[in-house]
Design an enzyme around this catalytic site. Structure first.
Site, PDB file in Angstrom:
ATOM      1  N   GLY A  60       1.378   1.943  -5.583  1.00  0.00           N
ATOM      2  CA  GLY A  60       2.048   2.405  -6.808  1.00  0.00           C
ATOM      3  C   GLY A  60       2.641   1.241  -7.596  1.00  0.00           C
ATOM      4  CE  LYS A  61       8.189   0.518  -5.229  1.00  0.00           C
ATOM      5  NZ  LYS A  61       7.537   1.627  -4.480  1.00  0.00           N
ATOM      6  CG  ASP A  81       0.401  -2.471   3.510  1.00  0.00           C
ATOM      7  OD1 ASP A  81       1.378  -2.105   2.820  1.00  0.00           O
ATOM      8  OD2 ASP A  81       0.147  -1.972   4.634  1.00  0.00           O
ATOM      9  CB  CYS A  88      12.155   5.222  -0.779  1.00  0.00           C
ATOM     10  SG  CYS A  88      11.089   5.239   0.666  1.00  0.00           S
ATOM     11  CB  ALA A 123      -0.894  -0.014   1.232  1.00  0.00           C
ATOM     12  N   PRO A 124       0.419   2.347  -0.643  1.00  0.00           N
ATOM     13  CG  PRO A 124       0.403   4.576  -1.389  1.00  0.00           C
ATOM     14  CD  PRO A 124       1.230   3.581  -0.615  1.00  0.00           C
ATOM     15  CG  ASP A 160       8.648  -0.455  -1.826  1.00  0.00           C
ATOM     16  OD1 ASP A 160       9.850  -0.144  -1.845  1.00  0.00           O
ATOM     17  OD2 ASP A 160       7.734   0.382  -1.889  1.00  0.00           O
TER      18      ASP A 160
END
Ligand SMILES: C[S@@+](CC[C@H](N)C(=O)[O-])C[C@H]1O[C@@H](n2cnc3c(N)ncnc32)[C@H](O)[C@@H]1O
Length: 426
Positions: free
Chosen positions: A239-240, A255, A350, A236-237, A297
């Site tokens: 994007g991937k 998630d 990130c 979440a949210p 991620d």
């Protein structure tokens, strides 16, 4: 006092602005101005504090300091007329019961800033806007020149990047942007993103170019997703997840957070993409069936996102990193259980902190001998400096974007699990 909440209580700027009734009650123009003051203060905090320090014998309470900082941001970096910034700030301080006793000090200090603040700030290099621990860690890892370039990116608002379902060139033309890195549409947008053409129809979603690369790299490493079971862990949210679905995978998105999973659902609805959604704590839960491709991620310090979220560098502390690395290790261990023999696992964060990046992957590889790094090919459309793709790991620096206008700092590693035949051969 949104800035005081970011500095003193570790809040995100957007959420403290959204929760502030005084700001919510403003008309859209004034609300945008309030947001710009908050962001400018956080982008220029080192320079602002250096201007204020010689004018303050002892540091005032956090709220008063925040009033001073936001006033300096306006006068020095936003070209607000000094009399207006000083007058408005003193009025706000007087109306705030806790800060009112300091109104005389605030008035006196800001009048001095009005005289010499711009010249004083110009003497302070923008690199000082990064907190000391980040400045030294990044300088050690990436060199001073890169950190200086990152500081220039911190000082300005970033462009808006979109991932599109189809036809990046066509959407760049329609929306007045450019294509960067082969697939991302980059725009200079000020104002309401949701009002742009194609948003309601779900033709695109906002996603920094760096954040779009893990899905692209995984697709390349797997030779495509069509007919493959793909897991997006920590999704979440979404994007991937949306990228993985648009690439043709049979996607399951996991998630922990209910609120964020709701956002993921809304994003999939808007873009008319389809994934199975599972709400679960992945430090405890292991799905019954394994997957051909797994994207983890992981939650991280997010220090690579400082251009879009200047609050992260101020409300993260060095002591936050070790607990995050423990969570990342646990999630990686559980992610490994989701990978089919011969399947591929991508780990991304990130973060610009090496402890959350290559260090985690090296530790994982030592403990998991049936996984090995996959040698990665260059990413089409993205000319990274030499050494940034190192075997199976990619380091993306904000200062090395294709058009020089920045991108999030990201780390990506791709690992493959040996299949049964490999095991027999060795
Ligand atoms: C970096 S964000 C993911 C961003 C997302 N991949 C994207 O591209 O939109 C990390 C996510 O991990 C989730 N998370 C944190 N701890 C988790 C856990 N133990 N199990 C599952 N998800 C977790 C958070 O709720 C958050 O949504």
């Amino acid at each position: 006092m949104a800035v005081a909440d970011v500095m003193g209580r570790g809040f995100r700027l957007e959420s403290s602005l959204a929760k502030n009734p005084a700001i919510e009650g403003l008309d859209p123009r004034d609300r945008a101005f309030a947001r710009a003051i908050g962001a400018t203060t956080l982008r220029r905090l080192g320079q602002i504090d250096a201007v204020l320090a010689p004018l303050l014998k002892t540091p005032p309470p956090g709220r008063v300091q925040a009033y001073l900082q936001t006033a300096v941001a306006q006068m020095v970096f936003m070209d607000v007329a000094p009399h207006a910034a000083v007058g408005d700030t003193v009025t706000l301080v007087k109306a705030d019961e806790k800060s009112e006793p300091f109104s005389g000090l605030v008035n006196a200090v800001l009048r001095k800033v009005a005289e010499t603040g711009k010249a004083d700030a110009a003497k302070i290099p923008p690199i000082r806007n990064f907190p000391g621990w980040l400045r030294s860690e990044w300088t050690r890892l990436y060199g001073k020149a890169a950190v200086r370039r990152m500081a220039l990116l911190l000082a300005t608002s970033p462009p808006l990047d979109l991932s599109v379902k189809n036809d990046p060139d066509g959407w760049a033309k329609k929306l007045g942007g450019t294509v960067v890195g082969g697939k991302t549409v980059r725009l200079d947008v000020i104002g309401n993103v949701t009002a742009l053409e194609g948003f309601k129809e779900g033709e695109w979603w906002a996603q920094d170019i760096s954040a779009s690369l893990p899905a692209r790299v995984l697709e390349q490493a797997c030779g495509g997703f069509v007919g493959k079971r793909v897991a997006d862990l920590c999704a979440a949210p979404g994007g991937k997840t949306m990228q993985l679905c648009a690439m043709g995978g049979d996607v399951t998105a996991f998630d922990l957070s209910e609120a964020r999973t709701e956002r993921l659902k809304r994003n999939l609805d808007r873009t008319q993409l389809d994934a199975t959604i599972v709400m679960a704590d992945l430090t405890e839960y292991t799905p019954e069936k394994t997957f051909d491709a797994v994207l983890l991620d992981a939650p991280c310090s997010s220090t690579g996102t400082f251009r879009r979220h200047p609050d992260v560098i101020h409300n993260r502390r060095e002591r936050d990193i070790t607990p995050l690395t423990r969570l990342q290790d646990t999630l990686l261990k559980h992610a490994a259980k989701c990978v089919s023999p011969g399947g591929t696992l991508l780990y991304s964060v990130c973060s610009l902190q090496e402890r959350e990046a290559a260090d985690r992957v090296r530790k994982f590889l030592k403990a998991m001998p049936d996984f090995g790094l996959v040698k990665l090919a260059p990413i089409p459309g993205l000319d990274l400096p030499e050494g940034r793709i190192d075997g199976g790991m990619i380091r993306l620096l904000p200062s090395e974007s294709p058009d020089g206008r920045g991108m999030d700092g990201f780390f990506i590693a791709v690992l493959r699990r040996a299949d049964k035949t490999d095991a027999k051969e060795t």
